[in-house]
Write an enzyme that holds these catalytic residues in place. Structure first.
Site, short mmCIF file in Angstrom:
data_model
loop_
_atom_site.label_atom_id
_atom_site.label_comp_id
_atom_site.label_asym_id
_atom_site.label_seq_id
_atom_site.Cartn_x
_atom_site.Cartn_y
_atom_site.Cartn_z
N GLU A 86 0.83 -1.21 0.00
CA GLU A 86 0.00 0.00 0.00
C GLU A 86 0.87 1.26 0.00
O GLU A 86 1.73 1.44 0.86
CB GLU A 86 -0.93 0.01 1.22
CG GLU A 86 -1.90 1.18 1.21
CD GLU A 86 -3.01 1.05 2.22
OE1 GLU A 86 -3.62 2.07 2.56
OE2 GLU A 86 -3.27 -0.09 2.66
N LYS A 264 -7.76 0.23 11.21
CA LYS A 264 -7.16 -0.36 10.01
C LYS A 264 -5.91 0.43 9.63
O LYS A 264 -4.89 -0.14 9.24
CB LYS A 264 -8.16 -0.36 8.86
CG LYS A 264 -7.66 -1.06 7.60
CD LYS A 264 -6.96 -0.13 6.62
CE LYS A 264 -6.51 -0.88 5.37
NZ LYS A 264 -5.73 -0.03 4.45
N ASP A 280 3.21 -13.54 12.52
CA ASP A 280 1.87 -13.92 12.08
C ASP A 280 0.96 -12.69 12.05
O ASP A 280 0.45 -12.25 13.08
CB ASP A 280 1.31 -14.98 13.04
CG ASP A 280 0.00 -15.59 12.56
OD1 ASP A 280 -0.67 -14.98 11.71
OD2 ASP A 280 -0.35 -16.68 13.04
N HIS A 378 -2.44 10.73 -0.42
CA HIS A 378 -2.21 9.51 -1.17
C HIS A 378 -1.94 9.76 -2.65
O HIS A 378 -1.38 8.93 -3.34
CB HIS A 378 -3.44 8.59 -1.08
CG HIS A 378 -3.49 7.78 0.17
ND1 HIS A 378 -2.70 6.68 0.39
CD2 HIS A 378 -4.26 7.90 1.28
CE1 HIS A 378 -2.98 6.15 1.57
NE2 HIS A 378 -3.92 6.87 2.13
#
Length: 424
Positions: A86, A264, A280, A378
């Site tokens: 990302e 998130k 993990d 972004h």
């Protein structure tokens, strides 16, 4: 002439070599030669190792590893390897860390390295008495658990405590035994699962109940990592920016729809370091999100406040069950290299750094949302991806991306037009 429908029942696929497996998959899916050759390129991961990490290997998935700069954690300057696809995630950590570097960077702590294994008892005739009978056997349970992993005990870990809960369910009360185990520098899943398997028949004998599940809990709330930092108003652009960040946090703290995206964003940074170090990601993400709902509703993993001096103070607390030994952490050469870059010598030190990265990531996201909006931040990096999707190569990528940003429209069709114009 009709062709037979391909079947997914590829008998004996696991016995084939990687090349043979790939050939069978290529035939099943009708892949072209270029795609087949791309999948056959295993990159810098030894095919033999890949074939033993998971089942039915045919290829590897290369994820970019970037390095976040400017990070100071507990007075130590550290470079942060981050594995993510990302855009802007690495840049966000760099920017957040730079803006609090002058005020000391990040201060961290942990609650220890305790993991929980659960053993589920059902059909127990007298749950309350069964609970007490199990608690009475604590010393015996400790001996059984520690005998499962003498090396862990030798390294200072092993059984630490015992909890027994009665959980009311749609199928009646269940007696749930928690083994609290110090797993030291291991994530600990294998160790605690073995202990749960070992004591299961003993619990049945002591209580008359029947054991079903015997497995760790990923809600590792005995293995918390914390980080805090202060950003001065001068460093972040003034009191309006500070207040906007605090307001955005309060929105996330009160509303689960916002909190899901808020957290998130935190996990963008956390999971990138977890993946880079061979740990993990799914376990860490499950634990973090469960912890965010520990009060009965889903809320923010971070807290943002105004200090007495008028500066911005941020803090984070989340479960981080990560390790330095076992699994891909020890076997994957890229993971080992990333751990060397980090310069950490314990699972606790790794968890501290990861918590700091999560806080930094959250700062940058909230600042962008409270000021220019997330899209503008972004846009430049996303525009490069769109330019490549349109077919731009080499220097064309930056030129097409700049044109997209200047227009304020980052779309593939516009990128193709710009590329055609550039090529004359």
């Amino acid at each position: 002439m009709t062709h037979p429908t391909p079947t997914s029942r590829l008998s004996g696929l696991h016995k084939n070599s990687i090349a043979e497996r790939l050939a069978r998959v290529v035939d099943f899916a009708g892949l072209d030669e270029d795609t087949a050759q791309h999948l056959a390129d295993m990159g810098n991961l030894d095919p033999h190792l890949a074939d033993h990490l998971i089942e039915n290997v045919i290829a590897t998935m290369n994820v970019p590893v970037g390095v976040a700069t400017n990070m100071k954690v507990d007075g130590r300057d550290v470079l942060i390897p981050m594995a993510t696809e990302e855009s802007s995630v690495v840049a966000a950590v760099c920017n957040a860390a730079r803006q609090c570097y002058g005020s000391g960077g990040f201060v961290t702590s942990t609650s220890g390295s305790l993991m929980i294994a659960q053993v589920q008892l059902v059909d127990t005739p007298d749950p309350a008495h069964a609970r007490i009978r199990i608690l009475e056997r604590k010393a015996e349970i400790q001996a059984l658990c520690d005998a499962c992993d003498p090396l862990l005990v030798e390294l200072g870990g092993g059984f630490r405590d015992l909890e027994v809960r009665i959980v009311d369910t749609a199928g009646g009360p269940m007696v749930i035994t928690h083994l609290i185990v110090d797993t030291r520098d291991a994530m600990g899943a294998n160790a605690v699962n073995t202990m749960a398997e070992t004591i299961a028949p003993h619990l049945e004998g002591w209580t008359g109940g029947r054991v079903y599940l015997r497995i760790l809990s990923n809600l590792a709330d005995r293995r918390l990592a914390r980080a805090r930092a202060t950003w001065t108003c001068e460093a972040i652009g003034g009191a309006d920016v500070r207040d906007g960040i605090v307001s955005a946090y309060r929105f996330a703290a009160a509303d689960p729809y916002r909190a899901a995206t808020h957290n998130k964003g935190i996990m963008n940074g956390v999971s990138a370091v977890v993946l880079a170090t061979g740990n993990d990601t799914r376990a860490v993400e499950a634990g973090a999100h469960a912890y965010a709902a520990r009060q009965g509703w889903y809320s923010s993993l971070t807290t943002w406040e105004v200090t007495a001096d008028g500066d911005l103070a941020g803090s984070i607390e989340l479960p981080l069950a990560v390790g330095l030994i076992g699994g891909a952490t020890r076997l994957h050469p890229t993971a080992r290299a990333c751990l060397k870059i980090l310069g950490v010598d314990s699972a606790e030190a790794l968890a501290r750094v990861i918590a700091a990265v999560g806080l930094a990531q959250n700062f940058s996201a909230l600042k962008a949302l409270a000021t220019t909006g997330i899209q503008k931040g972004h846009m430049s990096l996303h525009a490069q991806n769109i330019a490549m999707m349109a077919g731009a190569q080499g220097n064309e990528i930056a030129q097409v991306a700049a044109a997209l940003v200047a227009q304020g429209t980052v779309r593939v069709d516009i990128a193709k037009q710009e590329l055609a114009r550039l090529r004359g």
